[in-house]
Scaffold this motif. Structure first.
Motif, mmCIF file in Angstrom:
data_model
loop_
_atom_site.group_PDB
_atom_site.id
_atom_site.type_symbol
_atom_site.label_atom_id
_atom_site.label_comp_id
_atom_site.label_asym_id
_atom_site.label_seq_id
_atom_site.Cartn_x
_atom_site.Cartn_y
_atom_site.Cartn_z
ATOM 1 N N ALA A 1 0.832 -1.204 0.000
ATOM 2 C CA ALA A 1 0.000 0.000 0.000
ATOM 3 C C ALA A 1 0.869 1.259 0.000
ATOM 4 N N GLU A 2 1.879 1.295 0.874
ATOM 5 C CA GLU A 2 2.745 2.473 0.927
ATOM 6 C C GLU A 2 3.599 2.555 -0.333
ATOM 7 N N ALA A 3 4.025 1.409 -0.858
ATOM 8 C CA ALA A 3 4.799 1.408 -2.100
ATOM 9 C C ALA A 3 4.012 2.057 -3.228
ATOM 10 N N ILE A 4 2.735 1.696 -3.362
ATOM 11 C CA ILE A 4 1.890 2.275 -4.402
ATOM 12 C C ILE A 4 1.816 3.787 -4.244
ATOM 13 N N GLY A 5 1.705 4.267 -3.004
ATOM 14 C CA GLY A 5 1.644 5.703 -2.762
ATOM 15 C C GLY A 5 2.871 6.425 -3.283
ATOM 16 N N TYR A 6 4.053 5.874 -3.031
ATOM 17 C CA TYR A 6 5.286 6.516 -3.503
ATOM 18 C C TYR A 6 5.441 6.399 -5.009
ATOM 19 N N PHE A 7 5.080 5.254 -5.583
ATOM 20 C CA PHE A 7 5.137 5.123 -7.044
ATOM 21 C C PHE A 7 4.215 6.136 -7.710
ATOM 22 N N GLU A 8 3.014 6.304 -7.167
ATOM 23 C CA GLU A 8 2.056 7.251 -7.759
ATOM 24 C C GLU A 8 2.550 8.685 -7.641
ATOM 25 N N ARG A 9 3.174 9.022 -6.516
ATOM 26 C CA ARG A 9 3.730 10.372 -6.364
ATOM 27 C C ARG A 9 4.872 10.597 -7.347
ATOM 28 N N ALA A 10 5.755 9.589 -7.496
ATOM 29 C CA ALA A 10 6.865 9.699 -8.445
ATOM 30 C C ALA A 10 6.348 9.839 -9.871
ATOM 31 N N LEU A 11 5.316 9.079 -10.198
ATOM 32 C CA LEU A 11 4.734 9.128 -11.534
ATOM 33 C C LEU A 11 4.123 10.497 -11.815
ATOM 34 N N ALA A 12 3.440 11.062 -10.819
ATOM 35 C CA ALA A 12 2.826 12.380 -10.985
ATOM 36 C C ALA A 12 3.882 13.452 -11.224
ATOM 37 N N ILE A 13 5.004 13.371 -10.490
ATOM 38 C CA ILE A 13 6.094 14.337 -10.678
ATOM 39 C C ILE A 13 6.668 14.207 -12.081
ATOM 40 N N GLY A 14 6.922 12.956 -12.499
ATOM 41 C CA GLY A 14 7.484 12.731 -13.829
ATOM 42 C C GLY A 14 6.593 13.279 -14.923
ATOM 43 N N ARG A 15 5.298 13.054 -14.823
ATOM 44 C CA ARG A 15 4.375 13.538 -15.838
ATOM 45 C C ARG A 15 4.284 15.056 -15.822
ATOM 46 N N MET A 16 4.351 15.649 -14.630
ATOM 47 C CA MET A 16 4.289 17.097 -14.515
ATOM 48 C C MET A 16 5.531 17.744 -15.125
ATOM 49 N N MET A 17 6.707 17.153 -14.852
ATOM 50 C CA MET A 17 7.960 17.700 -15.388
ATOM 51 C C MET A 17 8.004 17.598 -16.908
ATOM 52 N N LEU A 18 7.347 16.559 -17.449
ATOM 53 C CA LEU A 18 7.359 16.330 -18.892
ATOM 54 C C LEU A 18 6.201 17.020 -19.604
ATOM 55 N N LEU B 1 5.961 3.129 -14.082
ATOM 56 C CA LEU B 1 4.713 2.426 -14.423
ATOM 57 C C LEU B 1 4.879 0.919 -14.257
ATOM 58 N N GLY B 2 6.031 0.397 -14.699
ATOM 59 C CA GLY B 2 6.281 -1.034 -14.541
ATOM 60 C C GLY B 2 6.333 -1.448 -13.084
ATOM 61 N N ASN B 3 6.995 -0.630 -12.260
ATOM 62 C CA ASN B 3 7.064 -0.932 -10.828
ATOM 63 C C ASN B 3 5.681 -0.869 -10.179
ATOM 64 N N LEU B 4 4.910 0.133 -10.564
ATOM 65 C CA LEU B 4 3.562 0.276 -10.018
ATOM 66 C C LEU B 4 2.696 -0.907 -10.436
ATOM 67 N N ALA B 5 2.826 -1.327 -11.687
ATOM 68 C CA ALA B 5 2.058 -2.479 -12.179
ATOM 69 C C ALA B 5 2.403 -3.739 -11.400
ATOM 70 N N SER B 6 3.694 -3.947 -11.139
ATOM 71 C CA SER B 6 4.098 -5.169 -10.432
ATOM 72 C C SER B 6 3.572 -5.184 -8.996
ATOM 73 N N THR B 7 3.420 -3.998 -8.391
ATOM 74 C CA THR B 7 2.862 -3.932 -7.040
ATOM 75 C C THR B 7 1.388 -4.276 -7.053
ATOM 76 N N HIS B 8 0.658 -3.749 -8.039
ATOM 77 C CA HIS B 8 -0.759 -4.112 -8.166
ATOM 78 C C HIS B 8 -0.901 -5.608 -8.457
ATOM 79 N N GLU B 9 0.015 -6.157 -9.234
ATOM 80 C CA GLU B 9 -0.015 -7.595 -9.505
ATOM 81 C C GLU B 9 0.185 -8.385 -8.214
ATOM 82 N N ALA B 10 1.100 -7.936 -7.367
ATOM 83 C CA ALA B 10 1.343 -8.611 -6.094
ATOM 84 C C ALA B 10 0.096 -8.591 -5.209
ATOM 85 N N LEU B 11 -0.721 -7.553 -5.369
ATOM 86 C CA LEU B 11 -1.979 -7.451 -4.615
ATOM 87 C C LEU B 11 -3.119 -8.185 -5.319
ATOM 88 N N GLN B 12 -2.793 -8.879 -6.418
ATOM 89 C CA GLN B 12 -3.756 -9.628 -7.233
ATOM 90 C C GLN B 12 -4.797 -8.712 -7.866
#
Length: 237
Positions: free
Chosen positions: A124-141, A153-164
């Protein structure tokens, strides 16, 4: 590696042990040791750099955060997930203050922290940090695509996969692939990694035809880029 060691030793002789430039060369040596697979030596070297930079620059300096990030990466790779979370959390805190909460360096550290939290089972906390990192990356770009965004995105996907949460994970893996193809081209080695991850998910959800297609595409890229007898190619057969 021998050249980098020599450069560090020359820096020591020229500037002395307690100098910022010496710390910079030592940090570069630690990173190269990591990239060369010498993880135990890299960890010791990063610990030396962190201690030196804390003395020279202060515990809350961005240079210290950079070395903490490297140390956390090594801890995580060596399975010391609790230690990795501690040092990467500190790196994120320093970056948020020194360069700002929406800086690319902060996003990179958040992504590393997300990986450590995922490895520690705190999805759960991992997803929070991945989403924050993703938001920063998209904003900068400004909405543009980028390879680093694809990695997150790949890291975030693998975390959701781990949560089934397979449907969410599948969509993110596909978005990761689209981003990589746009940025790097359809035959880039990173595409093989992303296709293999998608194939593993498809296999786990009984989409065997889709998995076969993804694995075959991944293998074809590896054979083309790395050769028939490369270890990475062999691991994907």
């Amino acid at each position: 590696l021998a050249i980098r060691r020599d450069l560090f030793e020359r820096a020591q002789q020229f500037w002395g042990d307690e100098h910022r430039d010496t710390a910079t060369y030592l940090n570069s040596l630690a990173r190269l040791l990591y990239e060369s697979g010498k993880f135990a030596e890299s960890r010791v070297t990063y610990e030396q750099v962190v201690a030196l930079q804390r003395r020279l620059m202060g515990a809350e300096h961005s240079d210290t955060a950079i070395s903490l990030e490297g140390l956390g990466r090594v801890h995580c790779l060596m399975g010391a997930n609790a230690e990795a979370v501690v040092v990467l959390r500190k790196a994120v805190q320093i970056f948020e203050v020194t360069v700002g909460p929406n800086d690319p360096d902060t996003a990179t550290a958040m992504n590393e922290l997300g990986c450590a939290l995922q490895a520690a089972g705190d999805y759960a906390e991992a997803i929070g940090y991945f989403e924050r990192a993703l938001a920063i990356g998209r904003m900068m770009l400004n909405g543009e695509d980028d390879r680093n965004t694809a990695v997150i995105l790949g890291n975030l996907a693998s975390t959701h996969e781990a949560l089934q949460e397979f449907a969410v994970a599948r969509d993110m893996y596909k978005l990761c692939l689209n981003t990589l193809e746009w940025e790097c081209g359809p035959d880039h080695p990173d595409m093989a990694w992303a296709l293999h991850n998608l194939g593993s998910l498809q296999h786990a959800t009984y989409d065997f035809a889709g998995a076969k297609e993804s694995f075959e595409q991944s293998l074809a890229i590896l054979v083309q880029k790395k050769g028939e007898w490369d270890l990475e190619t062999a691991s994907c057969r």
